[in-house]
Design a protein around this motif. Structure first.
Motif, PDB file in Angstrom:
ATOM      1  N   PRO A 122       0.834  -1.205   0.000  1.00 18.19           N
ATOM      2  CA  PRO A 122       0.000   0.000   0.000  1.00 18.19           C
ATOM      3  C   PRO A 122       0.871   1.259   0.000  1.00 18.19           C
ATOM      4  O   PRO A 122       1.940   1.287   0.613  1.00 18.19           O
ATOM      5  N   VAL A 123       0.424   2.281  -0.701  1.00 15.74           N
ATOM      6  CA  VAL A 123       1.150   3.554  -0.731  1.00 15.74           C
ATOM      7  C   VAL A 123       0.164   4.681  -0.472  1.00 15.74           C
ATOM      8  O   VAL A 123      -1.030   4.559  -0.762  1.00 15.74           O
ATOM      9  N   VAL A 124       0.682   5.775   0.072  1.00 17.94           N
ATOM     10  CA  VAL A 124      -0.147   6.960   0.254  1.00 17.94           C
ATOM     11  C   VAL A 124       0.204   7.942  -0.854  1.00 17.94           C
ATOM     12  O   VAL A 124       1.378   8.173  -1.162  1.00 17.94           O
ATOM     13  N   VAL A 125      -0.819   8.483  -1.497  1.00 22.48           N
ATOM     14  CA  VAL A 125      -0.638   9.436  -2.588  1.00 22.48           C
ATOM     15  C   VAL A 125      -0.791  10.840  -2.022  1.00 22.48           C
ATOM     16  O   VAL A 125      -1.796  11.149  -1.359  1.00 22.48           O
ATOM     17  N   VAL A 126       0.223  11.695  -2.269  1.00 23.44           N
ATOM     18  CA  VAL A 126       0.233  13.050  -1.696  1.00 23.44           C
ATOM     19  C   VAL A 126       0.646  14.044  -2.780  1.00 23.44           C
ATOM     20  O   VAL A 126       1.303  13.673  -3.759  1.00 23.44           O
ATOM     21  N   PRO A 127       0.279  15.325  -2.618  1.00 21.73           N
ATOM     22  CA  PRO A 127       0.787  16.339  -3.549  1.00 21.73           C
ATOM     23  C   PRO A 127       2.308  16.403  -3.492  1.00 21.73           C
ATOM     24  O   PRO A 127       2.923  16.109  -2.463  1.00 21.73           O
ATOM     25  N   LYS A 128       2.910  16.792  -4.587  1.00 23.63           N
ATOM     26  CA  LYS A 128       4.378  16.770  -4.709  1.00 23.63           C
ATOM     27  C   LYS A 128       5.075  17.615  -3.643  1.00 23.63           C
ATOM     28  O   LYS A 128       6.181  17.287  -3.203  1.00 23.63           O
ATOM     29  N   GLU A 129       4.449  18.716  -3.193  1.00 28.25           N
ATOM     30  CA  GLU A 129       5.072  19.600  -2.213  1.00 28.25           C
ATOM     31  C   GLU A 129       4.677  19.265  -0.782  1.00 28.25           C
ATOM     32  O   GLU A 129       5.035  19.980   0.148  1.00 28.25           O
ATOM     33  N   HIS A 130       3.947  18.189  -0.550  1.00 22.25           N
ATOM     34  CA  HIS A 130       3.520  17.817   0.800  1.00 22.25           C
ATOM     35  C   HIS A 130       4.721  17.350   1.619  1.00 22.25           C
ATOM     36  O   HIS A 130       5.644  16.720   1.074  1.00 22.25           O
ATOM     37  N   PRO A 131       4.770  17.643   2.932  1.00 21.50           N
ATOM     38  CA  PRO A 131       5.912  17.213   3.767  1.00 21.50           C
ATOM     39  C   PRO A 131       6.194  15.715   3.695  1.00 21.50           C
ATOM     40  O   PRO A 131       7.354  15.294   3.798  1.00 21.50           O
TER      41      PRO A 131
END
Length: 318
Positions: free
Chosen positions: A163-172
């Protein structure tokens, strides 16, 4: 019945099967289709003709007078069409469905090399449609995402997806290679359980609505430049399996199972191979070999760390 000539011959055959068996489940089995599909076809036929062909609620199933009339007419139409248009010879093929995130190109290549005379038709399916496609006979086998209702099915688990978490590119979180569920506790999360809606979910992540946890293959499938994904170390993973109706375990099905499991073309487990498996014979070691082995040190116990091994950290920087 004057309308019978305009009815598709396949629908007539389905009606005849029920009329002769007077049992929907047995007729569906003989036709190789789902009972619900057969029932719906009969209901549609009754609606089209504007009459009841079977006595409503009768146990066992009984034909009405109109049903008996249609049965005689249908048999005559089928017989005439079979004489006028003989059915073409059906070429054997294997239909294999697959859900989003599953890549089948490797198995397609091996099958084409091993069975060039038998076409392999791979059919992309929505995850929500994986079970109905198997039960309705639209596919012979399917790469499915577990869990599924396994009643009447055979299933071989193949592999698990991280499983992976998808985040915006600039997210910490993008600064790390992996995170734990606890480190996501303060984040706003989306319900990403609908794999078929992943593209919309990713659009919402990019818009800042919330993060999403999905299988690794889905993140790769919908990769975007403005999003990144990081492994979640302690979130439940997902499992991919190959499933098919147990009652339809044909030789082609067994051959494909062998391909997926990595059996060689000459494997004695393959149904198409007639060579019997030979019993293993013990081979004696030469005396000199035994003496040399006796002087060697014992192999370290499984799981023992070498002196220079380091334990990896759970959360690593990029």
């Amino acid at each position: 019945m004057s309308q019978v000539e305009s009815i598709d011959v396949e629908r007539l055959r389905w009606f005849v099967a029920v009329a002769e068996e007077l049992h929907f489940a047995r007729a569906a089995k003989s036709l190789g289709i789902a009972r619900q599909r057969l029932s719906r076809a009969v209901i549609d036929l009754e609606t089209e003709l504007g009459t009841k062909l079977f006595v409503p609620g009768a146990q066992p199933t009984q034909l009405t007078d109109e049903g008996r009339e249609l049965l005689a007419a249908a048999r005559a139409v089928i017989a005439r069409r079979e004489v006028a248009e003989p059915e073409p010879e059906v070429t054997a093929e294997l239909r294999v469905g697959f859900v989003p995130g599953v890549t089948v190109s490797k198995w397609e290549r091996i099958w084409a090399e091993r069975f060039p005379e038998v076409p392999l038709r791979t059919i992309p399916l929505a995850a929500a449609d994986q079970l109905t496609a198997l039960r309705d006979g639209r596919v012979d086998m399917c790469f499915v995402r577990l869990p599924i209702d396994r009643e009447g099915l055979s299933a071989i688990p193949l592999y698990r997806e991280v499983p992976v978490v998808v985040v915006p590119k600039e997210h910490p979180i993008s600064l790390f290679t992996e995170v734990t569920a606890a480190e996501l506790a303060d984040e706003r999360m989306q319900d990403a359980s609908d794999i078929d809606a992943a593209a919309v979910t990713f659009e919402m992540v990019a818009a800042g609505v919330g993060l999403a946890i999905v299988p690794h293959s889905i993140a790769r499938l919908h990769a975007r430049r403005d999003l990144v994904y990081r492994t979640v170390t302690d979130h439940p993973d997902t499992e991919i399996a190959l499933a098919w109706p147990t009652a339809e375990t044909t030789e082609l099905v067994e051959e494909f199972v062998g391909v997926v499991r990595g059996r060689s073309e000459r494997s004695s487990r393959s149904p198409s191979t007639s060579t019997a498996r030979q019993p293993k014979t013990a081979t004696k070691k030469p005396v000199a070999q035994k003496k040399s082995a006796a002087g060697k040190s014992a192999t370290p116990a499984r799981g023992a760390r070498s002196s220079g091994a380091k334990k990896p950290s759970k959360r690593r920087g990029r």
